[in-house]
Design a protein around this motif. Structure first.
Motif, PDB file in Angstrom:
ATOM      1  N   UNK A 108       0.834  -1.203   0.000  1.00  0.00           N
ATOM      2  CA  UNK A 108       0.000   0.000   0.000  1.00  0.00           C
ATOM      3  C   UNK A 108       0.867   1.250   0.000  1.00  0.00           C
ATOM      4  N   UNK A 109       1.955   1.222   0.783  1.00  0.00           N
ATOM      5  CA  UNK A 109       2.838   2.390   0.850  1.00  0.00           C
ATOM      6  C   UNK A 109       3.447   2.688  -0.512  1.00  0.00           C
ATOM      7  N   UNK A 110       3.818   1.622  -1.236  1.00  0.00           N
ATOM      8  CA  UNK A 110       4.389   1.828  -2.574  1.00  0.00           C
ATOM      9  C   UNK A 110       3.332   2.465  -3.489  1.00  0.00           C
ATOM     10  N   UNK A 111       2.093   1.986  -3.359  1.00  0.00           N
ATOM     11  CA  UNK A 111       1.001   2.607  -4.134  1.00  0.00           C
ATOM     12  C   UNK A 111       0.831   4.070  -3.721  1.00  0.00           C
ATOM     13  N   UNK A 112       0.990   4.330  -2.422  1.00  0.00           N
ATOM     14  CA  UNK A 112       0.913   5.712  -1.937  1.00  0.00           C
ATOM     15  C   UNK A 112       1.951   6.588  -2.603  1.00  0.00           C
ATOM     16  N   UNK A 210       3.395  27.753   0.176  1.00  0.00           N
ATOM     17  CA  UNK A 210       4.432  28.636  -0.348  1.00  0.00           C
ATOM     18  C   UNK A 210       5.320  29.133   0.795  1.00  0.00           C
ATOM     19  N   UNK A 211       4.682  29.562   1.878  1.00  0.00           N
ATOM     20  CA  UNK A 211       5.457  30.039   3.020  1.00  0.00           C
ATOM     21  C   UNK A 211       6.309  28.915   3.584  1.00  0.00           C
ATOM     22  N   UNK A 212       5.777  27.679   3.554  1.00  0.00           N
ATOM     23  CA  UNK A 212       6.544  26.537   4.055  1.00  0.00           C
ATOM     24  C   UNK A 212       7.799  26.340   3.216  1.00  0.00           C
ATOM     25  N   UNK A 213       7.638  26.409   1.894  1.00  0.00           N
ATOM     26  CA  UNK A 213       8.786  26.257   1.001  1.00  0.00           C
ATOM     27  C   UNK A 213       9.845  27.300   1.319  1.00  0.00           C
ATOM     28  N   UNK A 214       9.386  28.519   1.592  1.00  0.00           N
ATOM     29  CA  UNK A 214      10.331  29.604   1.823  1.00  0.00           C
ATOM     30  C   UNK A 214      10.821  29.638   3.265  1.00  0.00           C
ATOM     31  N   UNK A 215      10.380  28.689   4.097  1.00  0.00           N
ATOM     32  CA  UNK A 215      11.025  28.487   5.388  1.00  0.00           C
ATOM     33  C   UNK A 215      11.989  27.313   5.292  1.00  0.00           C
ATOM     34  N   UNK A 216      12.208  26.839   4.080  1.00  0.00           N
ATOM     35  CA  UNK A 216      13.167  25.760   3.868  1.00  0.00           C
ATOM     36  C   UNK A 216      12.604  24.371   4.078  1.00  0.00           C
ATOM     37  N   UNK A 217      11.286  24.260   4.225  1.00  0.00           N
ATOM     38  CA  UNK A 217      10.690  22.942   4.453  1.00  0.00           C
ATOM     39  C   UNK A 217      10.544  22.211   3.122  1.00  0.00           C
ATOM     40  N   UNK A 218      11.019  20.968   3.084  1.00  0.00           N
ATOM     41  CA  UNK A 218      10.960  20.180   1.847  1.00  0.00           C
ATOM     42  C   UNK A 218       9.535  19.676   1.671  1.00  0.00           C
ATOM     43  N   UNK A 219       8.667  20.538   1.174  1.00  0.00           N
ATOM     44  CA  UNK A 219       7.237  20.217   1.116  1.00  0.00           C
ATOM     45  C   UNK A 219       6.966  18.949   0.306  1.00  0.00           C
ATOM     46  N   UNK A 220       7.675  18.792  -0.799  1.00  0.00           N
ATOM     47  CA  UNK A 220       7.482  17.615  -1.649  1.00  0.00           C
ATOM     48  C   UNK A 220       7.738  16.345  -0.856  1.00  0.00           C
ATOM     49  N   UNK A 221       8.847  16.349  -0.147  1.00  0.00           N
ATOM     50  CA  UNK A 221       9.224  15.169   0.618  1.00  0.00           C
ATOM     51  C   UNK A 221       8.153  14.844   1.662  1.00  0.00           C
ATOM     52  N   UNK A 222       7.700  15.876   2.363  1.00  0.00           N
ATOM     53  CA  UNK A 222       6.722  15.644   3.420  1.00  0.00           C
ATOM     54  C   UNK A 222       5.388  15.148   2.862  1.00  0.00           C
ATOM     55  N   UNK A 223       5.026  15.651   1.689  1.00  0.00           N
ATOM     56  CA  UNK A 223       3.767  15.191   1.103  1.00  0.00           C
ATOM     57  C   UNK A 223       3.858  13.724   0.694  1.00  0.00           C
ATOM     58  N   UNK A 224       4.992  13.363   0.117  1.00  0.00           N
ATOM     59  CA  UNK A 224       5.169  11.957  -0.272  1.00  0.00           C
ATOM     60  C   UNK A 224       5.181  11.074   0.972  1.00  0.00           C
ATOM     61  N   UNK A 225       5.893  11.517   2.015  1.00  0.00           N
ATOM     62  CA  UNK A 225       5.897  10.758   3.273  1.00  0.00           C
ATOM     63  C   UNK A 225       4.471  10.596   3.780  1.00  0.00           C
ATOM     64  N   UNK A 226       3.705  11.682   3.747  1.00  0.00           N
ATOM     65  CA  UNK A 226       2.331  11.649   4.230  1.00  0.00           C
ATOM     66  C   UNK A 226       1.491  10.654   3.460  1.00  0.00           C
ATOM     67  N   UNK A 227       1.617  10.679   2.131  1.00  0.00           N
ATOM     68  CA  UNK A 227       0.856   9.743   1.305  1.00  0.00           C
ATOM     69  C   UNK A 227       1.229   8.300   1.627  1.00  0.00           C
ATOM     70  N   UNK A 228       2.528   8.062   1.780  1.00  0.00           N
ATOM     71  CA  UNK A 228       2.982   6.692   2.029  1.00  0.00           C
ATOM     72  C   UNK A 228       2.508   6.196   3.397  1.00  0.00           C
ATOM     73  N   UNK A 229       2.595   7.054   4.406  1.00  0.00           N
ATOM     74  CA  UNK A 229       2.179   6.637   5.747  1.00  0.00           C
ATOM     75  C   UNK A 229       0.680   6.372   5.786  1.00  0.00           C
ATOM     76  N   UNK A 230      -0.071   7.288   5.174  1.00  0.00           N
ATOM     77  CA  UNK A 230      -1.518   7.129   5.142  1.00  0.00           C
ATOM     78  C   UNK A 230      -1.895   5.812   4.469  1.00  0.00           C
TER      79      UNK A 230
END
Lengths: 349, 254
Positions: A108-112, A210-230
């Motif tokens: 499921x995580x891989x599908x995520x 946008x503000x998250x990106x400009x605080x240096x947060x790797x938004x892409x990474x966190x979204x992928x992590x979120x999808x995989x965990x879910x």
């Protein structure tokens, strides 16, 4: 704006809860332990198990919808992926249920990951539509990949979980306690994640990417992590779903299931863990109580959803805490103390 | 030695040249202001500096490193943080959490640490929390630490956004119209605040502002943009009387 009186009342309630935390946790555990012994028959046992399953499905979706504000209407696809993987491993390969369910979570995580990557730029209704599509694609795969999923015949006689020859079933309440344990572990996992830099990063993505990106947060990474965990959480419980039903086919994982998971969150309160718990209790037990209205179930869900959106969009149990900010503690403080003791011992030796 | 050196910076959106061969620099510890009429390309310059846009031409050098083509996240790590024209604080997070988001990039633990509540997790969280509180204390903001950012008064939200940018350990702060929507008293306090963080705390500031009182009071040097081009630069007193600048703002034939 909430009025002062409400805030005061909430504050009193929250203070009470936080002061009596240990007591309330023990009380909750007591209820969970006693419940299977007071229910009259296996049917009610099954209802309890389904409630706990939807709690976990809710926890899984909460990472996406509650923490990051990403609507997924295809959770049944992840549940199904976990369920079929577990079922195949249990029946044809005769695996033990622990590695089998973990493999289900992994698939499921891989599908995520696969669904997460191309949808990184999508929000709101667009993402909802894509995830509906994902759910349908998964259902079609379950239906047509006959060599693995059994196609329209599905997978029959899935064994109950067992460990060292001991079978976990309704009669010895083992299956129920297995699900209780898994749900609690998943809940603790989600709570730990929420109260860390991960939870904060998720919140920044929900509120202002946008503000998250400009605080240096790797938004892409966190979204992928979120999808995989879910997905992994849904897939894990999907395995238990297969072992509970003992028979699964593509019709077990239709969009009704996804909608039900979303409803649990919306009614209980997305962004919290108490929300899906209440949502699951209400939504699973209601149709069982009002059996006669079974056919109109989704009419009621729709109605409830609309009323909730208008009257209380945060959900029944969704509120902003009125207590001061609390550092993550409990476990860790005790841990620090024990670590210190060990260190001191080492120093004196 | 310049901290930030921008050379021939150009960006085209289709046929529109939003920023046209712009040259400017910022020295360490300075407060430099970027002004110009609406649509002059000021915010576009900020978006270029922070990696949201990739320049069509030209170079941006920050402390000897070329920034153009870098991702926003990596630019933040080098020490450039910004605020926004429309406030973008995390209203549903508490003030102290907003600051901790600021120090997110320096919070060093992985998911396993978070889940198993390891010593590293606890130390990092505690350290970042205490640092955030000490920082808020030094900025006279500590009593608001537990409030949700969304319940702060407007001027405080603006200030919190600057604090959050500072908490990322930035050396250069890009402030996009920090005084927008403030009353005279609030912008006066803002002027003092900006002067303080530059003079006492050693931050370097590049500021976009429309409120001329703020600009004239706080800026060491001013660059004036119009239609993406630099039309003047100099000390505040010089800019005030520069005929080109007056024409850009007020119109006129000569």
């Amino acid at each position: 704006m909430k009025n002062k009186k409400q805030v005061n009342r909430l504050n009193k309630f929250e203070t009470f809860v936080s002061k009596n935390k240990v007591l309330l946790v023990l009380l909750g555990l007591a209820v969970l332990i006693i419940a299977p012994f007071v229910v009259p028959n296996d049917y009610f046992m099954r209802v309890l198990c389904v409630i706990l399953m939807y709690c976990t499905f809710g926890f899984g979706l909460n990472i996406l919808l509650g923490e990051m504000g990403l609507m997924s209407l295809g959770q049944a696809g992840f549940v199904g992926a976990g369920a079929f993987t577990t079922a195949v491993l249990l029946t044809t390969l005769k695996w033990n249920f622990i590695p089998a369910t973990l493999c289900g979570a992994l698939v499921a995580a891989i599908l995520g990951l696969i669904i997460g990557l191309p949808t990184l730029r999508l929000h709101g209704s667009y993402l909802a539509i894509v995830t509906i599509g994902f759910g349908e694609i998964m259902r079609t795969i379950f239906l047509n990949w006959t060599s693995v999923t059994g196609g329209p015949r599905g997978i029959k006689s899935i064994p109950r979980p067992s460990l060292f020859g001991l079978e976990f079933n309704y009669a010895n309440k083992g299956f129920y306690f297995l699900i209780v344990l898994t749900t609690i572990l998943v809940g603790l996992f989600c709570a730990a994640l929420h109260k860390s830099k991960y939870g904060r990063a998720f919140a920044t993505i929900k509120q202002d990417e946008l503000a998250a990106t400009l605080m240096g947060i790797e938004t892409t990474r966190y979204k992928v992590i979120g999808f995989m965990l879910s997905a992994a959480i849904s897939g894990l419980m999907g395995g238990y779903y297969a072992m509970m039903q003992r028979y699964i086919d593509s019709n077990s994982f239709i969009s009704d299931m996804s909608v039900m998971i979303v409803s649990c969150l919306v009614i209980g309160g997305a962004g919290t863990l108490r929300g899906p718990v209440l949502g699951a209790i209400l939504l699973v037990s209601f149709p069982e109580i009002f059996r006669d209205l079974q056919d109109y179930r989704f009419v009621f869900y729709g109605l409830i959803m609309i009323i909730m959106m208008v009257v209380r969009p945060a959900g029944l149990l969704g509120w902003d805490s009125t207590l001061p900010y609390q550092l993550p503690r409990s476990l860790s403080e005790r841990r620090m103390k024990s670590l210190k003791k060990v260190q001191e011992k080492g120093d004196t030796d | 030695m310049e901290m930030l050196n921008v050379k021939d910076l150009t960006i085209k959106f289709g046929g529109l040249v939003a920023v046209d061969h712009l040259n400017f620099n910022v020295k360490k510890g300075e407060i430099v202001s970027l002004i110009g009429p609406n649509g002059a390309g000021k915010t576009t310059v900020f978006n270029l500096l922070t990696g949201l846009y990739t320049p069509t031409e030209g170079s941006i050098v920050f402390e000897g490193k070329e920034l153009s083509g870098m991702r926003s996240q990596d630019i933040v790590k080098l020490g450039i943080a910004r605020t926004f024209q429309n406030i973008r604080v995390y209203t549903k997070l508490r003030v102290v959490e907003n600051i901790m988001v600021g120090s997110h990039i320096h919070t060093d633990y992985n998911m396993l640490d978070a889940i198993f509540r390891t010593k590293r997790f606890y130390q990092q969280e505690k350290e970042k929390y205490e640092a955030a509180m000490a920082f808020l204390e030094s900025m006279h903001f500590a009593e608001k630490a537990d409030m949700y950012a969304g319940s702060l008064p407007y001027a405080d939200m603006r200030r919190l956004e600057i604090l959050r940018a500072m908490a990322s350990n930035a050396k250069l702060l890009l402030l996009d119209e920090p005084a927008a929507g403030m009353n005279p008293q609030e912008s006066e306090e803002l002027v003092q605040f900006i002067s303080k963080i530059a003079r006492e705390d050693g931050y370097t500031i590049l500021l976009i502002e429309h409120d001329m009182n703020v600009v004239m009071n706080v800026a060491d040097r001013i660059y004036v943009l119009d239609y993406g081009k630099l039309i003047a630069d100099g000390l505040p007193a010089e800019i005030k009387t520069n005929p080109k600048v007056i024409r850009a703002y007020l119109g006129g034939n000569q």
